[in-house]
Design an enzyme around this catalytic site. Structure first.
Site, PDB file in Angstrom:
ATOM      1  CE  LYS A 344      30.053  54.437  31.276  1.00 16.70           C
ATOM      2  NZ  LYS A 344      29.962  55.306  32.452  1.00 16.70           N
ATOM      3  CD  GLU A 420      43.802  48.071  35.845  1.00 16.42           C
ATOM      4  OE1 GLU A 420      43.451  47.381  36.833  1.00 16.42           O
ATOM      5  OE2 GLU A 420      43.903  49.308  35.877  1.00 16.42           O
ATOM      6  CB  CYS A 454      44.134  49.589  39.778  1.00 17.93           C
ATOM      7  SG  CYS A 454      45.366  50.327  38.704  1.00 17.93           S
ATOM      8  CD  GLU A 551      40.520  47.380  43.837  1.00 16.03           C
ATOM      9  OE1 GLU A 551      39.453  47.202  43.233  1.00 16.03           O
ATOM     10  OE2 GLU A 551      41.591  47.642  43.267  1.00 16.03           O
TER      11      GLU A 551
END
Ligand code: NDP
Length: 651
Positions: A344, A420, A454, A551
């Site tokens: 997906k 992750e 990331c 983040e």
């Protein structure tokens, strides 16, 4: 997503079966040259435009659904190429979504719609599939229940405040049905007895009868012990992967153009990444026939050994920031292990997964082994993570969704989960570092790919003696960075992936200013077309500021001052994340002490961003579970089976 219908150019493929369209035809005339079909269906000549380079792309979507995308390498930006809806890829066939719906994908370069993509799994139980819920039993004494994601409140406002995207079960003791129809959000706010948001994206367990169900069923058939896939030897699987890598190399230009148009990644970067992507596939190909168990000395009269066997059907949920590299690292590893899968992709970047799935089929990967269902996370993604026949989920994305996925895995069939989930990675610059090296590395560490990485070096700790000089140079570096069309050679930053993410970053910049960080350069959107941001530098950031804790996923450098190694190790570790860390120093002892003590899955010393398929990658703490890539990566797609055979001693 934003609609840009007025800007949409329609491209009509001669001979395409218009009747099979699932969305109404657009009105505006074509703004791109027509694609010419060559003698083979899978190759298209791209006509020359004044400002474009003529090129031939190979594409492998089915002819009547092919993405008639004309992606010029142009200083003017992307073209308004538009298309017939792109369909799902299930059981090696291109199929329309059961929902009959599509969603638009927009190029971040200019905000224009580039195609419509079939949207897997979207049903309104009350409208599309009346009665389909009744086979689901839940709640004591009840006959009817529904799994629904919604926000619910009771009279007393106690019960249930459930975040959108979470699934909950509702059952009534009386056996009556909780009304979904007719209960509006306003009613809910008025605290009716039980209010349920009646939004169009509410979906139910009946999703499993739709696209994800079909895709999982195909993957399950392909995983049957007698299937063509399971009959292949490990080295044959390796050969298929090598063929896939060859095809990626053949189509590198097309694929990287698609990636840049859909994602906004610099073309130079996506082109360069193609080598890495093919390399990742070849690494996985090499691993396929090196999966083996152990022989174990037994205290009993027997022979004990272990087998490593594929875990089964995998659900692979991709983010938008590196759509192709994520596809390849997850899919190729799962294939090397012998698994089958449903992928997906993120709704912002649905195209390259379809193109890569088609290449896998061309490489000879049998039916049903790799399926792609585009759709939204809370519908298609959740259907996958809840599915009882999916044995493992590998996910890359936000911490928030990672937690939802782990809950879903536990609540369904205890799926194996690899996560992750990003980070807030510290990069430490010591007094003895060479600033000519450290300043550019630190900048690239947070500005590359517009900060949508990331492992971005988003907390930059600079030691006090060099702090002022470092800050001065960092600001100069940021000011000189060229931002613009990712296809234009020389540009160093392209656009953010979409308007929402751009606004999220701008929101963090405002917070930084409000909380007292010193904004030294940047901080603004560039222009009004596309989603471009100025590279931004904040100095005098402190640990408690939002920009030092959350983040940002944007081109924002936050510089913090430190005095001693001991202090900076504690501060670097004072975060819920633990994905990456870096240090610039000429003292080997400092480097080793920091590397030993920092809580991160990967540590870079005097460099940043070095990745290879051989390197295990993943996070400590909230940054994730498990590792991808390297020898550890394939283990996450395997189960260990121990076999003990009685062998009486020969006396
Ligand atoms: P998400 O975590 O929402 O999206 C990642 C993937 O998960 C997408 O395919 C998404 O689908 C899917 N998803 C969303 N909800 C569910 C669900 N309930 N069940 C199953 N799958 C789901 O990230 P966003 O795109 O919203 O980005 C938000 C933030 O996440 C970013 O600003 C960044 O901080 C972080 N992020 C980190 C990444 C990393 O590399 N670690 C990558 C991307 C984002 P869809 O979006 O199509 O609905």
């Amino acid at each position: 997503m934003r609609s840009h219908d007025d800007n949409v150019g329609v491209y009509e493929e001669a001979g395409a079966p218009i009747a099979s369209r699932t969305t109404p035809r657009q009105r505006t005339p074509p703004t791109c040259p027509r694609r010419r079909r060559s003698s083979t269906l899978s190759t298209y000549d791209i006509s020359k435009q004044d400002d474009t380079v003529p090129r031939t792309f190979h594409t492998h979507f089915p002819p009547d659904h092919s993405p008639s995308i004309v992606y010029p390498i142009s200083s003017q930006g992307s073209c308004n190429a538009v298309v017939t809806p792109l369909v799902l890829f299930i059981d090696n066939e291109w199929v329309d979504a059961e929902s009959g719906k599509t969603f638009e994908t927009v190029s971040p370069i200019d905000g224009k719609v580039i195609t419509r993509v079939a949207e897997g799994d979207k049903y309104l139980v009350s409208q599309d599939r009346p009665g389909k819920h009744s086979d689901f039993e839940i709640g004591r004494g009840s006959k009817i229940g529904v799994e629904i994601r919604a926000r619910i409140r009771t009279d007393n406002d106690i019960g249930i405040g459930i975040q959108s995207g979470t699934r909950i079960n509702i059952g009534l003791k009386t056996g009556t049905w909780i009304g979904i129809e007719g209960v509006t959000e306003t009613d809910m706010e008025r605290r009716t007895e039980v209010g349920i948001e009646n939004r169009a994206d509410i979906d139910t367990v009946t999703d499993r009868e739709a696209d994800i169900e079909k895709a999982v069923a195909a993957a399950r058939r392909a995983f049957h012990r007698k299937s063509e896939w399971r009959q292949l030897t490990a080295s044959a699987r390796g050969r298929l992967l090598h063929r896939f890598a060859d095809l990626i190399e053949r189509d590198a230009e097309y694929l990287s153009t698609l990636e840049t148009t859909d994602n906004g990644m610099l073309y130079a970067m996506s082109r360069l990444m193609m080598q890495g992507i093919a390399g990742t596939v070849r690494y996985a190909a090499g691993l396929a026939d090196k999966v083996h168990g152990d022989t174990i000395p037994s205290d009993f009269e027997g022979f004990t050994y272990t087998l490593r066997q594929p875990v089964g059907v995998c659900g692979l949920i991709l983010p938008w920031n590196g759509p192709m590299s994520m596809f390849v690292s997850k899919v190729a590893t799962a294939l090397a292990a012998g698994c089958t899968m449903v992928v997906k992709p993120a709704e912002q970047t649905p195209l390259t997964a379809l193109a890569l799935a088609a290449l896998l089929a061309e490489a000879g990967v049998p039916r049903g082994v790799v399926n792609v269902v585009n759709g939204y996370g809370p519908t298609a993604g959740a259907a996958l993570t809840h599915h009882p026949h999916v044995a493992k989920v590998s996910f890359t994305g936000s911490l928030e969704v990672g937690k939802i996925i782990q809950q879903a895995a536990g609540a369904s069939n205890l799926k194996r989960v690899t996560l992750e989930l990003g980070g807030k990675s510290p990069l430490v610059i010591c007094d003895d570092a060479d600033l000519n090296v450290a300043v550019p590395y630190a900048a690239e560490g947070v500005f590359a790919h517009q900060g949508q990485v990331c492992v971005a070096a988003s907390r930059l700790f600079v030691q006090s003696k060099i702090y002022d000089e470092f800050v001065k140079r960092a600001v100069e570096y940021a000011k000189n960075r060229k931002v613009g069309n990712p296809f234009t050679e020389g540009n160093q930053n392209g656009p953010q992936v979409d308007e929402e993410m751009m606004n999220k970053v701008l929101g963090y910049i405002e917070k930084g200013k409000a909380e007292g960080a010193k904004l030294l350069t940047g901080g603004q959107r560039i222009g009004t077309t596309g989603y471009y941001l100025e590279p931004t530098v904040f100095a005098d950031v402190t640990d408690n500021m939002t920009i030092a804790k959350e983040e940002i996923f944007g081109p924002v450098q936050s510089i913090l001052k430190f005095e001693t190694l001991d202090e900076v190790i504690d501060r670097a570790n004072d975060t819920n994340y633990g994905l990456a860390a870096g240090i610039f120093t000429t003292n080997v002892q400092t480097a080793l002490q920091f590397s030993n003590l920092v809580e991160a899955g990967i540590v870079w010393v005097n460099n940043y961003f070095t990745f290879e398929p051989r390197i295990p990658f993943g996070g400590f703490k909230d940054s994730g579970l498990g590792r991808e890539n390297g020898l550890e990566g394939i283990q996450q797609y395997l189960e260990t089976k121990t076999v003990n055979i009685a062998v009486p001693k020969l006396t």
